[in-house]
Design a protein around this motif. Sequence first.
Motif, mmCIF file in Angstrom:
data_model
loop_
_atom_site.group_PDB
_atom_site.id
_atom_site.type_symbol
_atom_site.label_atom_id
_atom_site.label_comp_id
_atom_site.label_asym_id
_atom_site.label_seq_id
_atom_site.Cartn_x
_atom_site.Cartn_y
_atom_site.Cartn_z
ATOM 1 N N ARG A 51 0.837 -1.241 0.052
ATOM 2 C CA ARG A 51 0.115 0.094 -0.143
ATOM 3 C C ARG A 51 0.965 1.212 -0.076
ATOM 4 O O ARG A 51 0.368 2.072 -0.715
ATOM 5 C CB ARG A 51 -0.819 -0.187 1.276
ATOM 6 C CG ARG A 51 -1.479 1.324 1.534
ATOM 7 C CD ARG A 51 -2.510 1.413 2.888
ATOM 8 N NE ARG A 51 -2.746 2.930 3.256
ATOM 9 C CZ ARG A 51 -3.367 3.416 2.662
ATOM 10 N NH1 ARG A 51 -4.092 3.160 1.612
ATOM 11 N NH2 ARG A 51 -3.918 4.842 3.133
ATOM 12 N N TRP B 241 3.791 4.074 -3.319
ATOM 13 C CA TRP B 241 3.137 4.673 -4.292
ATOM 14 C C TRP B 241 3.995 4.773 -5.519
ATOM 15 O O TRP B 241 3.391 4.606 -6.665
ATOM 16 C CB TRP B 241 2.620 6.337 -3.622
ATOM 17 C CG TRP B 241 2.103 5.975 -2.389
ATOM 18 C CD1 TRP B 241 2.280 6.201 -1.169
ATOM 19 C CD2 TRP B 241 0.643 5.759 -2.344
ATOM 20 N NE1 TRP B 241 1.248 5.996 -0.461
ATOM 21 C CE2 TRP B 241 0.128 5.954 -1.067
ATOM 22 C CE3 TRP B 241 -0.568 5.879 -3.441
ATOM 23 C CZ2 TRP B 241 -1.269 6.033 -0.652
ATOM 24 C CZ3 TRP B 241 -1.779 5.905 -2.946
ATOM 25 C CH2 TRP B 241 -2.376 5.914 -1.946
ATOM 26 N N SER C 134 -3.906 0.223 -1.537
ATOM 27 C CA SER C 134 -3.643 1.593 -2.044
ATOM 28 C C SER C 134 -4.788 2.389 -2.039
ATOM 29 O O SER C 134 -4.639 3.664 -2.177
ATOM 30 C CB SER C 134 -2.716 1.613 -2.973
ATOM 31 O OG SER C 134 -1.502 1.225 -2.787
ATOM 32 N N ASP D 72 -6.947 8.645 -1.016
ATOM 33 C CA ASP D 72 -6.037 7.865 -1.773
ATOM 34 C C ASP D 72 -6.183 7.787 -3.351
ATOM 35 O O ASP D 72 -5.495 7.761 -4.304
ATOM 36 C CB ASP D 72 -6.290 6.405 -1.072
ATOM 37 C CG ASP D 72 -5.698 6.091 0.209
ATOM 38 O OD1 ASP D 72 -4.736 7.069 0.634
ATOM 39 O OD2 ASP D 72 -5.938 5.340 0.841
ATOM 40 N N ARG E 43 -4.909 10.813 -4.927
ATOM 41 C CA ARG E 43 -3.373 10.561 -5.137
ATOM 42 C C ARG E 43 -3.068 9.643 -6.391
ATOM 43 O O ARG E 43 -2.385 10.143 -6.974
ATOM 44 C CB ARG E 43 -2.840 10.074 -3.808
ATOM 45 C CG ARG E 43 -1.228 10.084 -3.882
ATOM 46 C CD ARG E 43 -0.800 9.553 -2.491
ATOM 47 N NE ARG E 43 0.878 9.462 -2.688
ATOM 48 C CZ ARG E 43 1.738 9.453 -1.577
ATOM 49 N NH1 ARG E 43 1.009 9.317 -0.449
ATOM 50 N NH2 ARG E 43 2.885 9.298 -1.972
#
Length: 358
Positions: A225, A228, A247, A253, A256
Motif C-alpha cells: 500500500r 506509491w 492503496s 487515496d 493521489r
Amino acid sequence: MHPTLITELRFEPLNLPLTEPFAIATGAPERADNVLVRLTLADGTVGLGEAAPFTAVSGETQASTLEAMASVRDALVGRDASGWRPIGAWLTEALPRAPSARCGIELALLDALGRHHRMPLATLFGGAGRALDIDMTVTAGDEAHAAASARAIVARGIRTLKVKVGALTPEEDVRRMVIIRREAPGARLFADANGGYTVAGARAFLSGLEAAGVPLALFEQPVSREDWEGMAELTRASRVPICADESARTVADVVRLGREGGAHGVNLKLMKSGVVESLAMWNVARAFGMELMMGGMLESTLAMSSAVHFAAGLGGFDYADLDTHLFIREHSFRGGLRCEGGRVDVGHVQAGHGVELE
C-alpha cells in the motif's frame, strides 16, 4: 415521533465457517469472524447489517469492531435514518480506523430505510441495474490446490478467475497460473498480489506469464500500500491494467492515485471504506477516468447482497469480485442475491437488501 428515527442499535458476533482457508499473501483466516447488526426505526422496521473485518488487510478484528460500534451507539439513537449520508460522513470522522464497523452500521441503516420506503437498495443507489457478472477466487496455495480450484470454479459456470499470488515466489506463482490456464483454457484471468511483491517481483511475474503465453486481464495491488512510486512505475510500464486495492482506502487515496498515475483502476470495497466513503471514491475514480472493480473482504450473503445492490445500482463497474459468500459453508440467512453461474442478480428484491435472518 418521526417513523424513521433510530430507536435501537444492537450487534453481536457472527462466526461463519469457511469451505477452505481464504488464503492471500498476508494471511489465511479459517473462519469469518464477522459482526451482525440490527438497527430499529421508530415505526418498528428492523434493518440488518454485517461487518466483515479482515485483520490482514485493515488490522480490524471482531473484538475491535464490536468496541467501535459500542462507542457510537448512544450518539446514533435519536438520529433520523433519512439523513444516511450525513450519518455516514459523521461515522467516517468518528471511526476513522474502523471501516467495517462503519459499514455494518451503514448497511443496517440503509436496509431499514429501504424496507420503510419499500425500495430496494439498488434503486436507492441509482437504479442503473440489478445484475453483475462476477469472478471467483483461487486462493493462495500450491499447484495441486490451484488445479483443483480452477476445475471447481469452471464447473460452477464461472468464466473469470481471480488468482491470489504474492505468497510464493514470482516463479512459483507463474507455474500456478500456467496450471490454471490449462484447467480453464477459455477463462479470463486476474491476479491479485495483495501487496505481496516488490516492483522487481511484480515485473518478474508479468515477464514469466508473457514467456509462458498466459494472458492476464488485470493485475491487482502488486506492491504494498505504501509503495506509491512502485505502483506508478508499474502502471506506466505494464501492458496489463494495474488495479489498486489496499492503496485505495479513502477518497484522498483515489485522488493521489489519479494525480500520480498510480493505477489504471481501483477496487472499491464497502468493508474497506464504508458506504458513504465508497460513493465518494466512485465519483472521484470516474472523474479521473479510472476503471472500477467492486470487491469484498470475507462477507456472507448479507453484506455481499448489499455490495451487489451498490455496484449494480450505481453502474460503471468494469469488474465484479463479489464471490466471498461462496466460501461461507454455513449461515442463517435467506433471500438476498441470486447466483447462477457467473451472474449475480438482485432484481427480485422488493425492499432493502432482501436478506432475512432465519
